[in-house]
Design a protein around this motif. Structure first.
Motif: not given
Length: 501
Positions: A44-45, A65-66, A69-71, A74, A151, A208, A214
């Motif tokens: 996602a990023s 993060l934006p 956005m779920s995490v 990472c 966030q 994400a 989502a």
């Protein structure tokens, strides 16, 4: 038939009876998807960077993060050295102050052994990808009591003693994507300073999760954590409601972590996993001495906790799906809790209406057969992560200015889709009348566990009778049931029905 033959038949009779009883129970809904997300293939990023920032002990770098956005997993571009204390910490981030919320505990923590990274895995000291179980969800449905921050920020921290000459090298790009907030470096005193460059962004990759993740939302939450009960009770219970219908996925509780000198474990030799359960709270304003069977339960996973401070912890996967209904009381019930420390929130009297309407009292007791005691000025800190199953009612649009019209004949207002169930409460059958629907109407009756017991069809107006039975014609037990109807235009209408036998 002699006694010898009867003794041989007895086990078969018992087994047959048990199978008949099991067949009479409604089939439970399947288990929800596991908290562990599948391996990530699309990020996602993701940002590359080869500019270096040295992090001595007690310092770190941070990347927000934006929004929303779920995490699930990472990785951060970094290389560790022997003696360093690498950690990745996820925190609520406040876009108004451009910093983590100082009053919020860590969302997740991950720790790494530098010697294993350097010698054992052959990565040359590079940090591996970290998977978080459960993943971090920070988007809330409307009217949550105390929603989390909008966030998430990732922090790479060197937790080694500042007096040691060990560093971690973190990587960034001096001119990163504009849609990401600028990365910063923070020192041992908490002071924050920008990294070099016009818009520095840490080298990172964030997964994400899948399409199901989502859709998940925070369905209820008490996010502030400012009370640590002492001594910790053996059992506690917190009453709550959700603002809309949801399928429960998991629950997070604020925990003080595992501290070898005590704290989480009053007796370091005891390693009892607390059991978290959801109990139907309809007609149960206070916990009962002998709590009823739970809708669902699971052991709390102590392996996700930390030696380095409070963190949001969760439990092992539930074995069935439970639907939580709005305007319905439920209890979070935790037992075998005396060997762990759970955090509470103090009530100050200035809580908003959404808080006071949904968050009920908190009770605790020192043993499983003792009296429940209410702690009037505290509630449990918790987060409920769920999948919304009913669309929230959108806010009404602002009125449009129109020129005045001359008075004319009165136009009757358009009818709306409405249900009326009677008698209610009912000893058995319930008659449902409706009007205002568009096209055919489909009905369903659901119990407090989310199981569909009966269904029916009707026209745009008319009546339908639920016999007070399940699909197999058996009379349902006394309790609360939910009647839902949808017409061909998608309009929804529902009513709560109580059966009293």
């Amino acid at each position: 038939m002699n006694a010898r033959h009867l003794s041989r038949l007895f086990p078969a009779v018992v087994v047959t009876a048990l199978l008949c009883l099991a067949a009479g129970e409604p089939d439970p809904l399947p288990a929800p998807p596991p908290q562990l997300q599948p391996p990530c293939t699309d990020f996602a990023s993701a940002v590359d960077g080869d500019s270096a920032a040295a992090l001595p002990g007690g310092t770190g770098i941070e990347q927000a993060l934006p929004l929303g956005m779920s995490v699930a997993a990472c990785s951060l571009g970094a290389v560790v050295s022997l003696g360093s204390g690498p950690q990745i910490v996820l925190r609520d981030w406040d876009p108004t102050t451009l910093a983590p919320d100082p009053n919020a505990i860590a969302l997740r923590r991950a720790f790494f052994d530098p010697s294993l990274l350097i010698y054992g895995r052959g990565t040359g000291g590079k940090l591996p990808r970290t998977t978080f179980v459960p993943p971090v969800v920070n988007v809330s449905v409307p009217d949550v009591a105390e929603p989390p921050g909008p966030q998430v920020a990732m922090q790479l921290l060197n937790a080694a003693d500042p007096r040691w000459s060990t560093t971690i090298t973190g990587y960034f790009t001096p001119e990163g994507p504009a849609e990401l907030p600028a990365a910063v470096k923070f020192g041992t005193d908490g002071a924050r300073a920008p990294l070099p460059g016009p818009h520095p962004v840490l080298a990172h990759a964030v997964c994400a999760g899948d399409s199901d993740l989502a859709t998940l939302r925070i369905a209820q939450a008490v996010s502030r954590t400012d009370v640590k009960p002492f001594p910790m009770p053996r059992e506690f219970a917190q009453r709550f409601r959700v603002p809309q219908q949801v399928e429960l996925r998991w629950i997070e509780l604020a925990m003080a972590g595992i501290i070898s000198s005590g704290g989480t474990y009053n007796d370091p030799g005891v390693h009892q996993s607390p059991i978290l359960a959801i109990v139907d709270g309809e007609s149960m304003p206070t916990p009962l001495p002998d709590m009823p069977p739970p809708l669902v339960q699971a052991p709390i996973d102590l392996n996700t906790l930390s030696f380095f401070g409070p963190v949001w912890g969760s439990h092992l996967d539930f074995d069935r799906t439970v639907t939580l209904e709005p305007d319905h009381d439920y209890w979070i019930y935790v037992r075998e809790a005396a060997t762990s420390t759970f955090l509470n929130r103090r009530i100050r009297g200035d809580e908003p209406p959404a808080f006071t309407a949904a968050i009920g009292p908190y009770f605790c007791r020192a043993d499983s057969m003792g009296d429940w005691n209410r702690t009037a000025d505290q509630v449990l800190a918790f987060r409920i992560v769920a999948h919304p199953t009913a669309p929230a009612t959108p806010p009404a649009p602002p009125p449009i200015a129109r020129p005045a019209r001359p008075p004319g004949p009165r136009v009757p207002p358009a009818s709306s889709f409405a249900l009326n169930a009677a008698p209610n409460p009912a000893p058995g059958a319930v008659r449902v009348d409706w009007s205002g629907a568009v096209g055919p109407v489909r009905f369903e009756v659901i119990d407090a566990r989310g199981r569909r017991l009966a269904d029916g069809l009707g026209g745009a107006a008319g009546s339908w009778t639920w016999a007070g039975t399940d699909r197999d014609g058996r009379a349902v037990a006394s309790g609360v049931y939910f009647l839902r109807a949808r017409d061909s235009a998608g309009q929804l209408s529902s009513q709560r029905v109580m059966i009293v036998r």
